[in-house]
Motif scaffolding. Structure first.
Motif, PDB file in Angstrom:
ATOM      1  N   UNK A  16      46.885  47.160  31.174  1.00 59.94           N
ATOM      2  CA  UNK A  16      46.203  46.365  30.152  1.00 59.94           C
ATOM      3  C   UNK A  16      47.172  45.372  29.521  1.00 59.94           C
ATOM      4  N   UNK A  17      48.404  45.819  29.218  1.00 65.30           N
ATOM      5  CA  UNK A  17      49.397  44.921  28.638  1.00 65.30           C
ATOM      6  C   UNK A  17      49.658  43.744  29.587  1.00 65.30           C
ATOM      7  N   UNK A  18      49.901  44.028  30.861  1.00 62.15           N
ATOM      8  CA  UNK A  18      50.165  42.968  31.836  1.00 62.15           C
ATOM      9  C   UNK A  18      48.988  42.020  31.996  1.00 62.15           C
ATOM     10  N   UNK A  19      47.779  42.578  32.088  1.00 62.74           N
ATOM     11  CA  UNK A  19      46.594  41.733  32.218  1.00 62.74           C
ATOM     12  C   UNK A  19      46.400  40.857  30.984  1.00 62.74           C
ATOM     13  N   UNK A  20      46.837  41.364  29.832  1.00 59.35           N
ATOM     14  CA  UNK A  20      46.767  40.559  28.614  1.00 59.35           C
ATOM     15  C   UNK A  20      47.624  39.313  28.698  1.00 59.35           C
ATOM     16  N   UNK A  51      50.605  35.357  36.544  1.00 63.15           N
ATOM     17  CA  UNK A  51      49.480  35.637  37.434  1.00 63.15           C
ATOM     18  C   UNK A  51      49.436  37.088  37.908  1.00 63.15           C
ATOM     19  N   UNK A  52      50.564  37.802  37.821  1.00 67.44           N
ATOM     20  CA  UNK A  52      50.584  39.198  38.271  1.00 67.44           C
ATOM     21  C   UNK A  52      51.704  39.935  37.557  1.00 67.44           C
ATOM     22  N   UNK A  53      51.524  41.240  37.403  1.00 66.13           N
ATOM     23  CA  UNK A  53      52.575  42.087  36.860  1.00 66.13           C
ATOM     24  C   UNK A  53      52.687  43.348  37.702  1.00 66.13           C
ATOM     25  N   UNK A  54      53.875  43.909  37.706  1.00 63.62           N
ATOM     26  CA  UNK A  54      54.131  45.180  38.387  1.00 63.62           C
ATOM     27  C   UNK A  54      54.994  46.029  37.469  1.00 63.62           C
ATOM     28  N   UNK A  91      59.340  45.736  34.182  1.00 63.21           N
ATOM     29  CA  UNK A  91      58.084  45.037  34.418  1.00 63.21           C
ATOM     30  C   UNK A  91      58.448  43.730  35.103  1.00 63.21           C
ATOM     31  N   UNK A  92      57.831  43.527  36.256  1.00 66.87           N
ATOM     32  CA  UNK A  92      58.016  42.288  37.005  1.00 66.87           C
ATOM     33  C   UNK A  92      56.789  41.422  36.779  1.00 66.87           C
ATOM     34  N   UNK A  93      57.040  40.195  36.311  1.00 69.95           N
ATOM     35  CA  UNK A  93      55.969  39.245  36.067  1.00 69.95           C
ATOM     36  C   UNK A  93      56.112  38.092  37.050  1.00 69.95           C
ATOM     37  N   UNK A 138      53.753  29.815  40.233  1.00 67.47           N
ATOM     38  CA  UNK A 138      54.563  29.228  41.299  1.00 67.47           C
ATOM     39  C   UNK A 138      55.183  30.282  42.207  1.00 67.47           C
ATOM     40  N   UNK A 139      54.934  31.558  41.908  1.00 62.50           N
ATOM     41  CA  UNK A 139      55.478  32.647  42.712  1.00 62.50           C
ATOM     42  C   UNK A 139      56.830  33.154  42.254  1.00 62.50           C
ATOM     43  N   UNK A 140      57.374  32.572  41.196  1.00 64.48           N
ATOM     44  CA  UNK A 140      58.661  33.012  40.662  1.00 64.48           C
ATOM     45  C   UNK A 140      58.472  34.336  39.918  1.00 64.48           C
ATOM     46  N   UNK A 141      59.412  35.269  40.131  1.00 66.66           N
ATOM     47  CA  UNK A 141      59.319  36.600  39.523  1.00 66.66           C
ATOM     48  C   UNK A 141      60.394  36.750  38.459  1.00 66.66           C
ATOM     49  N   UNK A 142      59.979  37.222  37.282  1.00 71.06           N
ATOM     50  CA  UNK A 142      60.888  37.554  36.193  1.00 71.06           C
ATOM     51  C   UNK A 142      60.815  39.051  35.969  1.00 71.06           C
TER      52      UNK A 142
END
Length: 157
Positions: free
Chosen positions: A14-18, A96-99, A118-120, A124-128
């Motif tokens: 839920x946090x990531x989707x937020x 656009x996505x979280x893991x 948490x990977x966001x 552009x496909x860049x992961x933080x």
């Protein structure tokens, strides 16, 4: 009202989707739309209704490092705040996505802690990747609320 591991996993999702919904609102409707979505998100799953939230954002410093109020969290997520001029808007960065990658969980009754990465991923496909710790407490309705949110960038020796 024992917290379960499944409830923690759901809360993390839920946090990531937020953050994704705030980013999309910003892109589609600008800063006011993002603020509305962010405010609703904060009300839905942070514990500011229970008291101060122990919130240390990733990119905060000085006297504004800690955000015990909803106004401080909203400024961090959306930026564009005269009261928090250094905030760039973490949640409006095109996510656009979280893991979630769990390091450990502690559960005791209606209180739980989670720590991990948490990977966001942005549009552009860049992961933080951020180091995260969340503390949760169930409120009187049984809803899981974030009462501790600590975030930092991974140490780079």
């Amino acid at each position: 009202m024992q917290i379960t591991q499944d409830e923690i996993e759901t809360a993390l999702t839920i946090w990531g989707n937020g953050k994704i919904s705030i980013s999309k609102a910003f892109e589609e409707g600008g800063i006011e739309a993002a603020r509305m979505v962010a405010s609703a998100n904060i009300d839905a799953y942070y514990g500011y209704n229970l008291g101060p939230v122990l919130f240390k954002p990733t990119m905060a410093s000085g006297e504004q490092t800690f955000r015990p109020t909803k106004a401080g969290a909203l400024a961090y997520f959306c930026g564009h705040s005269e009261d928090y001029p250094l905030d760039n808007g973490f949640a409006i960065m095109g996510w656009r996505a979280t893991e979630n990658i769990t390091s450990g969980t502690f559960i005791q009754g209606d209180v739980a802690m989670w720590m991990g990465w948490i990977k966001l991923t942005n549009k552009d496909g860049s992961v933080t990747t951020v180091d995260k710790s969340f503390g949760y407490k169930k409120d009187e309705t049984g809803a899981l609320r974030i009462v501790l949110h600590h975030s930092s960038l991974p140490y780079q020796p």
